[in-house]
Design an enzyme around this catalytic site. Sequence first.
Site, PDB file in Angstrom:
ATOM      1  N   ASP A 172       0.891   2.496  -2.168  1.00 47.36           N
ATOM      2  CA  ASP A 172       0.286   3.517  -3.025  1.00 47.36           C
ATOM      3  C   ASP A 172      -0.248   4.680  -2.188  1.00 47.36           C
ATOM      4  O   ASP A 172      -0.474   4.554  -0.975  1.00 47.36           O
ATOM      5  CB  ASP A 172      -0.855   2.856  -3.814  1.00 47.36           C
ATOM      6  CG  ASP A 172      -1.155   3.531  -5.141  1.00 47.36           C
ATOM      7  OD1 ASP A 172      -0.665   4.656  -5.360  1.00 47.36           O
ATOM      8  OD2 ASP A 172      -1.897   2.940  -5.936  1.00 47.36           O
ATOM      9  N   ASP A 187       1.483   6.364 -14.061  1.00 45.87           N
ATOM     10  CA  ASP A 187       0.405   5.481 -14.511  1.00 45.87           C
ATOM     11  C   ASP A 187       0.362   5.409 -16.024  1.00 45.87           C
ATOM     12  O   ASP A 187      -0.388   4.601 -16.574  1.00 45.87           O
ATOM     13  CB  ASP A 187      -0.945   5.971 -13.969  1.00 45.87           C
ATOM     14  CG  ASP A 187      -1.223   5.401 -12.596  1.00 45.87           C
ATOM     15  OD1 ASP A 187      -0.539   4.419 -12.228  1.00 45.87           O
ATOM     16  OD2 ASP A 187      -2.100   5.922 -11.895  1.00 45.87           O
TER      17      ASP A 187
END
Length: 736
Positions: free
Chosen positions: A478, A548
């Site tokens: 990430d 997301d």
Amino acid sequence: MNISFNEQNRVFKLDTEHTSYCIGIVDEENFVGHIYYGRKLTEDNLVYLMRTEEAPFVPSQYNRERTSFLDSFLMEYTGNGLGDYRESTLEVRTMGGHTGVSLSYVSHRIYDGKEELPGLPATFGKDTECKTLELTCEDPVLHLQIILSYSIFADNDAIARSVKIVNGGQEPIYLTKVLSACIDMDNDDYEMISLHGSWARERAIQTRPVMKGKQSVSSVRGESSHQDHPFIAWKKKETTEENGDIYAMNFIYSGNFLAQIEEDQFDNIRVVMGIHPNNFCWKLEVGESFQAPEVICLYSADGIGGMTRNFHDLYRRHLIRGEYKDKKRPILINNWEATYFDFNTEKLLSIARQASELGIEMLVMDDGWFGCRNDDNSSLGDWQVNEDKLKGGLKYLVDEVNKLGMKFGIWLEPEMVSPDSDLYRAHPDWAIAIPGRVGSLARNQYVLDLTRKEVRDYVYEMIAAVLRSANIEYVKWDMNRQLSDIGSYGLPADRQGELFHRQVLAVYELQDRMTKEFPHLLLENCSGGGARFDGGMLYYSPQIWCSDDADAVERLSIQAGTALIYPLSTMGAHVSDCPNHTVGRITPFKTRGYVALAGTFGYELDVTKIPEEDRNMIPEQVAMYHKYNDLVREGDYYRIANYADNHYYDCYEVVAKDKGEALVTYVQVLGRPKMQSMRVRIPGLEPEGTYVIENAQDWPEIKQTQYKGATLHYAGINIPPLTGDFQGRLMHLIRK
Ligand code: DGJ
């Protein structure tokens, strides 16, 4: 595929299966001009197309107006400051402070295959699969060499371009701008397509007319970004999904970029792409070289869909690597939206136990397992297992998950450091920062200065230690903030302008080391959702988390924009919880499954807590994934209708390469009263083939179940109005 050089006319011609690209050397100054890019031509003498003798732009030795010539001639790649006032692709600053630079052809090399770009991601192919033209040009005053590379492929119409600069002069020189590609051509009333968005709504497709002046998309955020995307296409107004001319450029790079179309005074366009020149300044010592990243250029006469399918094939065959390149990925369940930071071994195992019974194949432990990280305020950089949460340690958890027959995956954010971390307390100068300024935080974190070897090595050892400590088979890598406060304690003053690019190179180096030491690892890149979904990252990870926002309706447009360029096999897509955590929408579990099926497929919810009715659907969804994933991963993708345009329904299709089967996904987003059935045309099938709806039981309203491919394409099929909002269906067509 062929690359030829007509010595008499001094014309290079690159031929792919359906396209030709021509470059001409003109004038005694050996300018490298662009002649033609488009449908395949058999003739190679196109020299007449170059406007070398049109008054007043006569490039003759005695009667020349050099600025006028340079400012109108269609160039392959440009210098700066000598008369071409359009966007430049190369800019320098000499030790004397001068910025003029030009390039003239010197020599060339045509060879089988394609060389790697050191330290950079790039397309590849065997000697039988591609050919390369390398044009060596030189600035006669600075003795700077500019090497332009063009690679073509036997099985694809793409042209991969890159540029290398070599300092052959007597003193160092600063490169202040090195773009990777330029295409000059006559305008044809083009429209420009680009991708835009924000966090949780990445890559929405935007089309606008090309107009006089400059229209650009860019990122100066240190990553390709949620906001803009390193892609640009230009097409004729009448070009549709299925027909018409379209050109495109896509950057195989994950940092700052500029992509721009400029329409000039003569109605010509100049399209450029490369590293954004803002904050870029690279010192090139005598004898050193600078390699600019690769740009993929594409022309298709088969509309937007033709461009898309070329990109998909190219990336599947010539960019993505590793064990999972052509393999079905394990169905994963990720605990982020299930627990956020609030989990422990028992909680994770309870999810894993339930998930394994339902056929889910891998548990991914997301953010919050290390240091004292119970929220996003601390601990990035302290990659030691938090044994208060993970009683018995990481290996115990992984072994227990493995005993359930599941694989185990882990979340990492190696590029970052929290101010509240042991790492930052020990090495505050390891963060990117400008001395004397309070650093700007984003998500309570700083970016580690990976341009420093000691920082890179430390980071690598930390993550490798985690991966060596247990049977970890997947990593979600990430990156949750963009870069700011650009400054390195490790770089001298005259190299601070190298930081942005060096940071990207460092990330590539780390991922390269990791995938070499752990070749069986499935790597999924991620950046606060989909902010680093780009060709650069795809070279290291065969899949990238798309966004997301996992709401099924939002995902229709996010996935459509992503799939404009990138294969479905690369799109991280999960069934998530409802009401959706980002937009609060409630969609049927079935529809969430259909939409996630267009990507890598997985779950992002607490499977022990969702309604039983939904949970009971999981085995069916798992079976559906196994049934269709080969087709979805490897087939040809067709956009049929985009909800973002029609505000009513969305439809897309994947057709097997041999046209033996196709899967159509239909989502009626909004219910409407008094609706007719929707006429949907299904392209890409074998025209004379007979197709049956294999899952006819799912379409009780459709009485006829057998059609010719041409009928489905040109006449279409009537899809009945579905009751309720957010209703999805799949149609599986099989050729008899
Ligand atoms: C952003 C990612 O996109 C999410 O899926 C999750 O991993 C969080 N970061 C964790 O901080």
